[in-house]
Design a protein around this motif. Structure first.
Motif, PDB file in Angstrom:
ATOM      1  N   LYS A 129     -10.679   5.363 -11.607  1.00  0.00           N
ATOM      2  CA  LYS A 129      -9.825   5.882 -10.542  1.00  0.00           C
ATOM      3  C   LYS A 129      -9.439   7.341 -10.814  1.00  0.00           C
ATOM      4  CE  LYS A 129      -5.418   4.864 -10.447  1.00  0.00           C
ATOM      5  NZ  LYS A 129      -4.166   4.080 -10.347  1.00  0.00           N
TER       6      LYS A 129
ATOM      7  N   GLU B  25       1.446   6.910  -6.744  1.00  0.00           N
ATOM      8  CA  GLU B  25       0.308   7.774  -7.103  1.00  0.00           C
ATOM      9  C   GLU B  25       0.613   9.219  -6.720  1.00  0.00           C
ATOM     10  OE1 GLU B  25      -1.970   6.702  -8.843  1.00  0.00           O
ATOM     11  OE2 GLU B  25      -2.066   4.553  -8.532  1.00  0.00           O
TER      12      GLU B  25
ATOM     13  N   LYS C 286      -7.120   2.741   3.890  1.00  0.00           N
ATOM     14  CA  LYS C 286      -6.779   1.320   3.900  1.00  0.00           C
ATOM     15  C   LYS C 286      -5.426   1.091   4.555  1.00  0.00           C
ATOM     16  CE  LYS C 286      -7.122  -3.037   2.605  1.00  0.00           C
ATOM     17  NZ  LYS C 286      -8.064  -3.972   3.294  1.00  0.00           N
ATOM     18  N   LEU C 287      -4.449   1.974   4.264  1.00  0.00           N
ATOM     19  CA  LEU C 287      -3.121   1.840   4.853  1.00  0.00           C
ATOM     20  C   LEU C 287      -3.192   2.010   6.367  1.00  0.00           C
ATOM     21  CD1 LEU C 287      -0.080   1.520   4.687  1.00  0.00           C
ATOM     22  CD2 LEU C 287       0.109   3.967   4.163  1.00  0.00           C
TER      23      LEU C 287
ATOM     24  N   LYS D 268       2.094   1.807  -3.470  1.00  0.00           N
ATOM     25  CA  LYS D 268       1.068   2.384  -4.345  1.00  0.00           C
ATOM     26  C   LYS D 268       0.928   3.882  -4.101  1.00  0.00           C
ATOM     27  CE  LYS D 268      -1.917  -1.628  -5.138  1.00  0.00           C
ATOM     28  NZ  LYS D 268      -3.278  -2.197  -4.934  1.00  0.00           N
ATOM     29  N   LEU D 269       0.938   4.288  -2.831  1.00  0.00           N
ATOM     30  CA  LEU D 269       0.798   5.712  -2.519  1.00  0.00           C
ATOM     31  C   LEU D 269       1.986   6.517  -3.060  1.00  0.00           C
ATOM     32  CD1 LEU D 269      -0.681   5.749   1.088  1.00  0.00           C
ATOM     33  CD2 LEU D 269      -1.630   6.886  -0.922  1.00  0.00           C
TER      34      LEU D 269
ATOM     35  N   LYS E  85      -9.057   6.782  -0.050  1.00  0.00           N
ATOM     36  CA  LYS E  85      -9.381   5.382   0.248  1.00  0.00           C
ATOM     37  C   LYS E  85      -8.101   4.580   0.479  1.00  0.00           C
ATOM     38  CE  LYS E  85     -13.800   4.942  -2.207  1.00  0.00           C
ATOM     39  NZ  LYS E  85     -14.505   4.288  -3.344  1.00  0.00           N
ATOM     40  N   LEU E  86      -7.082   4.882  -0.336  1.00  0.00           N
ATOM     41  CA  LEU E  86      -5.808   4.188  -0.205  1.00  0.00           C
ATOM     42  C   LEU E  86      -5.167   4.500   1.154  1.00  0.00           C
ATOM     43  CD1 LEU E  86      -4.505   2.287  -2.248  1.00  0.00           C
ATOM     44  CD2 LEU E  86      -3.066   4.165  -3.030  1.00  0.00           C
ATOM     45  N   ARG E  87      -5.200   5.775   1.551  1.00  0.00           N
ATOM     46  CA  ARG E  87      -4.641   6.172   2.845  1.00  0.00           C
ATOM     47  C   ARG E  87      -5.411   5.531   4.001  1.00  0.00           C
ATOM     48  NH1 ARG E  87      -4.882  11.425   0.255  1.00  0.00           N
ATOM     49  NH2 ARG E  87      -2.832  11.941  -0.644  1.00  0.00           N
TER      50      ARG E  87
ATOM     51  N   LEU F 256       0.828  -1.213   0.000  1.00  0.00           N
ATOM     52  CA  LEU F 256       0.000   0.000   0.000  1.00  0.00           C
ATOM     53  C   LEU F 256       0.862   1.263   0.000  1.00  0.00           C
ATOM     54  CD1 LEU F 256      -2.784  -1.093   2.509  1.00  0.00           C
ATOM     55  CD2 LEU F 256      -3.081  -0.632   0.065  1.00  0.00           C
TER      56      LEU F 256
ATOM     57  N   TYR G 181      -9.955   8.375  -4.502  1.00  0.00           N
ATOM     58  CA  TYR G 181      -9.167   7.129  -4.589  1.00  0.00           C
ATOM     59  C   TYR G 181      -7.972   7.184  -3.645  1.00  0.00           C
ATOM     60  CZ  TYR G 181      -5.593   3.968  -6.380  1.00  0.00           C
ATOM     61  OH  TYR G 181      -4.607   3.031  -6.481  1.00  0.00           O
ATOM     62  N   LEU G 182      -7.247   8.319  -3.636  1.00  0.00           N
ATOM     63  CA  LEU G 182      -6.090   8.450  -2.763  1.00  0.00           C
ATOM     64  C   LEU G 182      -6.489   8.373  -1.298  1.00  0.00           C
ATOM     65  CD1 LEU G 182      -4.002  11.266  -4.515  1.00  0.00           C
ATOM     66  CD2 LEU G 182      -3.523   8.820  -4.458  1.00  0.00           C
TER      67      LEU G 182
END
Length: 558
Positions: free
Chosen positions: A336, A177, A350-351, A173-174, A346-348, A170, A343-344
């Motif tokens: 995305k 991105e 999730k992390l 990915k961040l 959600k990624l944060r 994760l 999207y970013l």
């Protein structure tokens, strides 16, 4: 246990075989006789690194064979896991060594070196000459503690490793991105163009194979038509001169005599079937030839479609399925990009969730380590006292480290004080070489009760010790040998005197040949070797008396 070792053409060993026994097996010999070579042979058989220089002079190949005997559930489970056959409680490992390659076998079945190493983990534990030096590094301290934790360690350690990898992915990915608005728009335009190109092609799975088949037929239609026409002529499809006409005449001739014999009727029936088959063949060929007309427009359409598909393959995938999947991926990418900030976030989110899971998993693993560290500290302190650390203070410290890794966040360190009033310090600040070897023996002794490995090998575990301490080490080895098979190389008479089985390694030379061999010694021969270890140049009664007294002292402990 390790029942026997056979070595051929390895270094100074021409052909040597030794049969070990239960309990304490002691190997002694003059410096340079090749004592450690025997341990190297075992290591090689278990998948160790081989170099051509290890071959005996003049030999093209060498071989090592280990025979382990005794039924054990863990060994059976490991053999089943490796999909290898059992052999009535016997495991035979052989390795043939040649320049550039080696062949490993387990119970006669060829295996990889990796498989041998996996099996060796439940068969034998080898302590090399300088392994105790690894205690100077804290990484080794954690390995020892985790090994003691055993099954209690496995589940939380697996959860930590799994969560760590998820978090690492994760974070990656961040980091990737990091598109600004202009870059995002450029990426979006490209993805839209690619998706539109794929969608407009209206690809169908398997379409390319069918088109290629039709293309081959059309490009070879002239050759096909000529060959079929020629075949049609030969089989009589266009007149009486071919095989068809000849068959018809043969059939008419045969029918004129069939009334005289039943066998002739059978022959007529066979020939009639051949005639019918040939007639069917000619009809099918005629129909095929009617349809075998070259259509330039259709050929152009097929060629154009194939070019389009191959163009897309060059850009998006080697098959239609891969191209279609690329289109699906582009669609997801567009979704995305259309709401990139969401999207970013959600990624944060999730992390953060996964980091919380990782922290909880690390806490569970740390608790397992702390609980077991208390137990291991107590056991190691007792073992150290038995090894002549009379005023020792010992502690295993488990504290949070600076970073989280796939092994958790713990920093594990062994602390020791060997003098009253002195504060406990790290091993690398206090322990001498002899003390490190005794600490390692204490660790091996404690872990041996946990891991159930039957055979333990020590290569000069007695480094840097002498006198009363040597007796303590000897007694400790004998205690371990009550529950395990111990094979130990030593130069100390105190340890050699404790042997249940005593082996002497000797080197002999001629003008053009040097050989290292090993033999089992008993009685007076064993006493003579003890006398040599005690420093006697000559085998006098006094020297033998000292050796006999030492042997009796060892037997008193047993």
């Amino acid at each position: 246990m390790l029942q026997s070792l056979r070595v051929k053409n390895l270094a100074l060993m021409e052909e040597t075989e030794v049969e070990f026994g239960e309990g304490l097996n002691i190997l002694t010999g003059e410096t340079g006789a090749g004592k450690s070579l025997l341990i190297d042979s075992v290591t090689l058989a278990l998948g160790g690194k081989f170099e051509r220089e290890m071959l005996r002079k003049g030999a093209d190949s060498a071989s090592v064979e280990l025979v382990f005997a005794g039924e054990d559930e863990k060994i059976s489970e490991k053999l089943a896991e490796l999909e290898l056959e059992e052999n009535d409680g016997t495991v035979i490992i052989t390795r043939r060594l040649q320049a550039g390659k080696s062949i490993c076998k387990i119970n006669g079945e060829s295996v990889t070196a990796k498989q041998v190493k996996e099996l060796a983990e439940v068969l034998i534990d080898i302590h090399g000459q300088h392994e105790h030096q690894s205690l100077l590094h804290k990484k080794k301290h954690m390995e020892i503690l985790d090994a003691y934790c055993g099954e209690a360690y496995q589940k939380p350690a697996g959860q930590v490793a799994e969560s760590y990898l998820v978090c690492k992915e994760l974070r990656g990915k961040l980091e990737e991105e990091s598109l600004d608005e202009i870059s995002r728009q450029r990426e979006q335009s490209l993805a839209e163009f690619e998706l539109q190109e794929i969608e407009e092609a209206k690809l169908v799975s398997g379409e390319d194979e069918e088109l290629e088949k039709r293309y081959r037929l059309m490009t070879n239609s002239k050759k096909i038509a000529e060959s079929l026409s020629e075949s049609y002529r030969y089989t009589g499809g266009d007149g009486e001169d071919g095989a068809g006409g000849a068959l018809s005449r043969a059939l008419r001739a045969l029918r004129g005599v069939t009334m005289y014999d039943e066998k002739l009727e059978q022959l007529e029936q066979q020939l009639s079937e051949v005639d019918n088959l040939l007639a069917d063949y000619n009809r099918d060929v005629a129909e095929y030839l009617q349809d075998c007309e070259f259509d330039p427009e259709e050929f152009s359409r097929v060629e154009e479609r194939l070019n389009q598909i191959n163009h897309l393959k060059g850009k998006y995938g080697n098959t239609i399925e891969e191209i279609l999947q690329y289109g699906v991926d582009r669609q997801e990418y567009l979704e995305k990009l259309s709401d990139y900030d969401t999207y970013l976030e959600k990624l944060r989110t999730k992390l953060r969730e996964e980091e919380e899971k990782l922290t909880k998993a690390c806490e569970k693993l740390s608790k397992v380590r702390r609980d077991n560290a208390e137990q291991l500290t107590k056991l190691l302190k007792e073992a150290l006292v038995n090894l002549n650390f009379l005023t020792v203070e010992f502690e295993i410290v488990v504290r949070p480290g600076q970073t989280v890794t796939a092994k958790g966040y713990d920093d594990v360190e062994f602390l020791i004080s060997t003098n009253p009033g002195e504060p406990m310090k790290a091993l690398n600040q206090v322990a001498s070489g002899g003390e490190l070897s005794r600490i390692m023996l204490a660790i091996k002794t404690v872990l041996a009760k946990r891991d159930h490995i039957d055979t333990l090998i020590f290569d000069e575990i007695d480094a840097g010790i002498s006198g009363k301490t040597a007796w303590k080490v000897s007694e400790q080895l004998d205690t371990v040998a009550h529950a395990h098979q111990v094979i130990c190389i030593t130069h100390l008479p105190q340890i050699a005197a404790m042997a249940d089985h005593h082996f002497v390694i000797e080197k002999s030379s001629t003008d053009d040949n040097t050989i290292t061999d090993i033999r089992c010694v008993e009685g007076e021969e064993s006493l003579a070797e003890l006398a040599r270890l005690l420093g006697s140049d000559m085998l006098t009664e006094a020297a033998l008396g000292n050796a006999r007294e030492m042997r009796e002292q060892a037997l008193g402990h047993k």
